[in-house]
Design an enzyme around this catalytic site. Structure first.
Site, mmCIF file in Angstrom:
data_model
loop_
_atom_site.group_PDB
_atom_site.id
_atom_site.type_symbol
_atom_site.label_atom_id
_atom_site.label_comp_id
_atom_site.label_asym_id
_atom_site.label_seq_id
_atom_site.Cartn_x
_atom_site.Cartn_y
_atom_site.Cartn_z
ATOM 1 N N SER A 152 4.035 -1.042 1.309
ATOM 2 C CA SER A 152 3.728 0.249 1.938
ATOM 3 C C SER A 152 4.236 0.285 3.369
ATOM 4 O O SER A 152 4.621 -0.739 3.936
ATOM 5 C CB SER A 152 2.224 0.483 1.928
ATOM 6 N N LYS A 153 4.197 1.487 3.915
ATOM 7 C CA LYS A 153 4.592 1.702 5.301
ATOM 8 C C LYS A 153 3.768 0.787 6.216
ATOM 9 O O LYS A 153 4.274 0.202 7.152
ATOM 10 C CB LYS A 153 4.298 3.170 5.624
ATOM 11 N N ARG A 154 2.506 0.677 5.879
ATOM 12 C CA ARG A 154 1.610 -0.136 6.710
ATOM 13 C C ARG A 154 1.982 -1.621 6.689
ATOM 14 O O ARG A 154 1.831 -2.312 7.680
ATOM 15 C CB ARG A 154 0.155 0.059 6.276
ATOM 16 N N GLY A 205 4.934 -2.802 6.595
ATOM 17 C CA GLY A 205 6.035 -2.943 7.535
ATOM 18 C C GLY A 205 5.510 -3.054 8.958
ATOM 19 O O GLY A 205 5.932 -3.916 9.729
ATOM 20 N N GLU A 206 4.548 -2.191 9.286
ATOM 21 C CA GLU A 206 3.998 -2.207 10.648
ATOM 22 C C GLU A 206 3.239 -3.513 10.895
ATOM 23 O O GLU A 206 3.350 -4.128 11.943
ATOM 24 C CB GLU A 206 3.042 -1.025 10.838
#
Ligand code: GLU
Length: 513
Positions: free
Chosen positions: A264-266, A268-269
């Site tokens: 998910s995008k999270r 990556g962060e």
């Protein structure tokens, strides 16, 4: 044989995740391999989720990756428009046809009534809270109302939707090109809305109608759409188009590097890597997420890495150009289980592709990088040699600056502390003599620079190996960079001498202290 036509059908709801890019890539590879068409269709029927700028962003991503569509919004094509919102008027007649044939019905229930139904079902301990075969007979729809009443409600345009009528206890079987024979029971399906109260189709109706009207032969999409496949297959059948139904394949998920679950995008962060191809700025929150491009990936490395997240050609081969991928790709070789994303491996691909690229092809992009740092390249030939010298040491594109800035700006800091412990007067004298010799050297190339260096070392009975590190640190500032004589050759005589002199002055200060 029918011409192969595939489509990539994203909803413009935000940044395009690498899972979406991979779906586009596999569709593209399959189309090109089979001399077919790759269509981009923007599925924007859900206006609540529409995000400004997302469509252009998707287009930019595909173009950067080198997988531009043959047809799509703003491109030529016989099957347009390619934005579903612009096709709105087209879907209603199919929904009505389904009602006429008895495969769908008008439902007039208000949101409040549907909520009451859920509450009632919950209170009765029923697990299935959906609007389907087990409750439709007690709801307000054209199956329960007398025909005149339905007519009257339609006439006054009483808010209504059209729902598919799914019969229970049936099995829907289909062949998935990756997963083989799939069977699903209709009991778990609800009567999905096909046409919404605002006249817009839902995804389910639009996807089937458009795949039919756009002559799509193969639907390759993410695994998350697997559960919708039975509804789509029923629609193909109910609309009488079974003979034209595309072949299906549901692509595996891209998984988190640690643990299971979809990347998910999270993630990556949290773990410090990109999950988008290009930088995405969320217009609502203002959040800016860097993409693979901004991290310094070459599109070919990104594509090569992505192609292998869920596919291989049956050998150990890892390096593929786009042309090789097109030649080798087969949908049957796509794995059915998820593929773990590995950022270190992604970087490895980039490093390999930078190494293999010729310096000339890298020059424009590296020049831009230097320009952003305030260095305008004047001497193309010299810059070419620099790129050639340092490219093997670069993993991500910004590394070109790390590895090459000292050719243009004298090092701000010189790691003198790495020289001091082994420094002595012999070495000092060696460098003084070296300067004198270099001043007299007429042909300034790597060979001459090295020969002079080694000769003086030999005469003074010093080991060249012990002198090379000080020279490197004087020229570069630290313990890195390509061959030290190559560096001196590119720097030029005057600059090389200037840096050695400066290094010596710092060392003598240290010794005085
Ligand atoms: N619009 C769907 C999406 O956003 C496409 C699903 C499909 O390819 O059928 O992914």
């Amino acid at each position: 044989m029918k011409k192969v036509r595939v489509r990539f059908a994203p909803s413009p709801t935000g940044g395009l995740h690498i899972g979406g890019v991979r779906t586009a890539l596999y569709n593209y590879l399959f189309a090109k391999k089979n001399k077919g068409d790759f269509v981009l269709r923007i599925e924007d029927t859900d206006q609540n989720r529409y995000v400004e700028g997302a469509e252009q962003y998707i287009m930019d991503c595909l173009n950067w990756c080198g997988i531009s569509p043959d047809e799509g919004p703003g491109l030529e094509g016989d099957c347009g428009p390619y934005r579903q919102s612009e096709r709105k008027n087209l879907y209603k007649k199919y929904a009505e046809e389904l009602v006429k044939k008895g495969y769908a019905y008008y439902a007039f229930d208000t949101p409040g009534e549907i909520e009451d139904l859920r509450e009632k079902l919950k209170a009765e301990g029923e697990n299935n809270l959906q609007y389907g075969y087990h409750v439709r007979d007690v709801m307000r729809n054209s199956l329960t109302l007398p025909p005149e009443e339905t007519e009257a409600l339609l006439k006054i345009n009483f808010p209504h939707v059209v729902r598919i009528k799914i019969e229970p206890n049936e099995f829907i079987a289909f062949n998935d090109l990756i997963r083989g024979n799939i069977q699903m029971e209709t009991n778990s399906l609800d009567d999905k809305v096909l046409l919404k109260a605002d006249g817009m189709p839902t995804y389910h109706l639009a996807v089937v109608v458009d795949d039919y009207l756009m002559n799509i032969t193969h639907v390759f999409r993410g695994e998350e759409w697997m559960s919708s496949a039975p509804v789509h297959i029923l629609l193909w059948k109910y609309l009488g188009w079974e003979g034209s139904m595309p072949k299906w394949a549901h692509l595996p998920l891209i998984l988190k590097p640690d643990g299971n679950g979809k990347l998910s995008k999270r993630d990556g962060e949290r773990l410090g890597f990109p999950v988008f191809a290009l930088e995405w700025k969320d217009p609502k929150t203002g959040d800016l997420l860097k993409g693979f491009k901004e991290y310094g990936f070459l599109p070919k490395a990104f594509i090569n890495m992505l192609s292998l997240l869920g596919w291989n050609d049956g050998t150990e081969k890892e390096m593929f150009t786009m042309d090789e991928l097109i030649e080798k790709f087969s949908i049957e070789r796509v794995h059915s289980s998820g593929a773990k994303f590995n950022f270190e491996k992604a970087k490895w691909f980039n490093h390999e592709w930078i190494k293999r690229a010729n310096a000339s092809s890298l020059m424009p992009i590296v020049k831009q990088l230097f320009l952003e740092k305030g260095i305008e390249i004047q001497d193309e030939t010299k810059f070419h040699s620099i790129v050639e010298l340092i490219k093997d040491r670069c993993t991500l594109l910004p590394d070109f600056w790390e590895q090459g800035h000292f050719f243009f700006v004298s090092p701000h800091e010189i790691d003198i502390s790495a020289i001091v412990p082994k420094w002595n007067n012999y070495k000092n004298l060696f460098f003084i003599e070296l300067i004198r010799t270099y001043q007299l050297t007429e042909i300034w190339n790597e060979k001459e620079i090295e020969n002079a260096f080694k000769e003086i070392a030999a005469v003074n009975q010093l080991k060249p190996g012990e002198l090379m590190l000080p020279l490197r640190i004087m020229l570069v500032g630290g313990k890195y960079g390509p061959g030290v004589f190559d560096i001196a050759a590119v720097l030029g005589k005057a600059e090389t001498i200037k840096r050695i002199e400066y290094g010596l002055s710092l060392l003598s200060e240290k010794q005085v202290n």
